[in-house]
Scaffold this active site. Structure first.
Site, PDB file in Angstrom:
ATOM      1  N   LYS A  68     -51.003  97.468 -63.983  1.00 59.35           N
ATOM      2  CA  LYS A  68     -50.774  96.515 -65.075  1.00 59.35           C
ATOM      3  C   LYS A  68     -51.579  95.231 -64.853  1.00 59.35           C
ATOM      4  O   LYS A  68     -52.254  95.078 -63.851  1.00 59.35           O
ATOM      5  CB  LYS A  68     -49.273  96.239 -65.212  1.00 59.35           C
ATOM      6  CG  LYS A  68     -48.421  97.509 -65.419  1.00 59.35           C
ATOM      7  CD  LYS A  68     -48.607  98.144 -66.793  1.00 59.35           C
ATOM      8  CE  LYS A  68     -48.078  99.571 -66.918  1.00 59.35           C
ATOM      9  NZ  LYS A  68     -46.637  99.726 -66.809  1.00 59.35           N
TER      10      LYS A  68
HETATM   11  C1  LIG Z   1     -45.413 100.703 -66.961  1.00 50.75           C
HETATM   12  C2  LIG Z   1     -44.575 100.769 -68.178  1.00 50.75           C
HETATM   13  C3  LIG Z   1     -43.179 100.692 -68.141  1.00 50.75           C
HETATM   14  C4  LIG Z   1     -42.393 100.760 -66.865  1.00 50.75           C
HETATM   15  O1  LIG Z   1     -42.768  99.827 -65.934  1.00 50.75           O
HETATM   16  P1  LIG Z   1     -42.491 100.120 -64.365  1.00 50.75           P
HETATM   17  O2  LIG Z   1     -42.781  98.778 -63.746  1.00 50.75           O
HETATM   18  O3  LIG Z   1     -43.446 101.179 -63.950  1.00 50.75           O
HETATM   19  O4  LIG Z   1     -41.086 100.523 -64.226  1.00 50.75           O
HETATM   20  C5  LIG Z   1     -42.491 100.639 -69.335  1.00 50.75           C
HETATM   21  N1  LIG Z   1     -43.127 100.686 -70.517  1.00 50.75           N
HETATM   22  C6  LIG Z   1     -44.460 100.794 -70.597  1.00 50.75           C
HETATM   23  C7  LIG Z   1     -45.113 100.822 -71.940  1.00 50.75           C
HETATM   24  C8  LIG Z   1     -45.230 100.862 -69.432  1.00 50.75           C
HETATM   25  O5  LIG Z   1     -46.553 100.998 -69.513  1.00 50.75           O
END
Ligand SMILES: *Cc1c(COP(=O)(O)O)cnc(C)c1O
Length: 374
Positions: free
Chosen positions: A180
């Site tokens: 991210k």
């Molecule tokens: C990455 C992601 C999540 C979950 O995040 P984590 O930190 O991996 O638990 C939820 N929604 C979307 C759209 C994502 O890309």
């Protein structure tokens, strides 16, 4: 393998973590508030709560929104399964609305058609970093008394009508997974506009504990006394990781600029490639792109995926429609309910995009793709 996304860790990040590791507070210390305050500078001042993942952030958001058994939550199927799974785990029925074919974002018309008196929340997903149609979704939510939630796991740093993502929805969730925009290894946050929901979210993150005697049912025990009024979980993000997050946020402006630059380069370099549809952008948005999602037409997505991977280019597919997961199938969800999301999925391919991707690496990705498609 060149990955589709990866973290960027600088010496300043390492130093920030080391300082906290050698200090007094590994968790529940002052770094949590510092990180949350810095994050709120990216949400237009909407207060933020750090949690252990983007999934935890969604779970907290649904709890703070009062989502429970008997409620319906309308959301997009073109997302990571956690967006829907956390609502289902609160006991709600998830209702999947279709997406717009060009942005992949929740289609307000489709969401509007599915609203009932049981609709408790509408959860938009800023797919690939492109903000959802918040004004239209806000109008639907207000008309029906539903809470508007934004899953902004992809869109920290993006702007919608000259305002930062995090301001539009009642609750906005972020993820700090390494792929991210900024990372804390594992981590997430929720931005909460309303004070009462903020208090509920803060409690849910910390076992539901009520520490303020003024709020307690039976405060006369002594200074140690604490009470649980509603069940919660331990979703606290430790100071060690908040230090990394704070240090990463100080680099976010640079990450953002580089992501936007790389996307402009992809747009220019891939514009003339046959059989490829490039991602759309609404003129009133400035996405801080998390993904570069192309659509490979003519039924060639799988072939392109496999050939790119065989050549060391770690392309990815985001996402299988959430209701195709067997857990939803077993609950009675059938294929075909969101045809636009299914066609999007059938053609979707994410090309490598991360701040440390060099122009040369990106040119290599483009050359490989050209060799397959030209
Ligand atoms: C990455 C992601 C999540 C979950 O995040 P984590 O930190 O991996 O638990 C939820 N929604 C979307 C759209 C994502 O890309």
């Amino acid at each position: 393998m060149l990955p589709y996304g990866r973290q960027s860790i600088a010496d300043t990040d390492v130093q920030a973590v080391t300082e906290v590791l050698l200090g007094e507070w590994l968790t529940t210390g002052p770094m949590v508030g510092s990180f949350e305050a810095e994050l709120a500078r990216w949400t237009g001042g909407v207060p933020c709560l750090a949690v252990t993942s983007g999934t935890a952030a969604l779970h907290v958001a649904y709890a703070a929104a009062g989502v429970g058994p008997g409620d319906e939550v309308i959301t997009s199927p073109l997302t990571f399964v956690a967006t829907a799974a956390t609502a289902a785990m609160r006991g709600a029925r998830v209702v999947f609305a279709d997406v717009q074919p060009d942005t992949g974002n929740l289609d307000p018309a489709s969401a509007s058609a599915l609203v009932t008196c049981a609709t408790r929340a509408i959860t938009a997903v800023d797919y690939a970093g492109h903000p959802a149609d918040y004004d239209e979704l806000r109008a639907i939510a207000d008309r029906t008394g539903a809470v508007l939630i934004g899953d902004a796991a992809h869109s920290l740093g993006s702007r919608y009508k000259d305002r930062p993502v995090g301001e539009q929805a009642d609750l906005t969730t972020f993820s700090f997974f390494p792929t991210k925009t900024v990372t804390t290894a594992e981590g997430g946050a929720v931005a909460v506009r309303d004070h009462d929901r903020y208090v509920r979210a803060a409690r849910f993150r910390n076992h539901g504990l009520v520490r303020d005697p003024a709020e307690q049912r039976d405060p006369g025990h002594g200074g140690w006394h604490q009470e649980v009024h509603d069940f919660g979980l331990n979703y606290r993000l430790p100071d060690v990781l908040c230090a990394l997050g704070l240090s990463q946020l100080r680099r976010l402006e640079g990450f953002r600029a580089r992501r936007i630059e790389l996307v402009a380069r992809y747009d220019a370099l891939l514009g003339d490639l046959p059989g490829l549809t490039l991602p759309a952008r609404r003129p009133y948005t400035t996405p801080c792109w998390h993904l570069y999602p192309v659509r490979v037409r003519d039924g060639r997505r799988r072939e392109v995926y496999e050939r790119m991977r065989a050549e060391g280019i770690g392309v990815q597919v985001n996402y299988i429609p959430a209701y195709w997961h067997p857990v939803f199938e077993d609950l009675g969800y059938r294929r075909g309910i969101c045809p636009e999301a299914e066609s999007y999925y059938a053609e979707q391919l994410s090309l490598p995009l991360f701040p440390d991707l060099t122009d040369q690496q990106q040119d290599e990705v483009v050359d490989r793709l050209r060799a397959i498609l030209d």
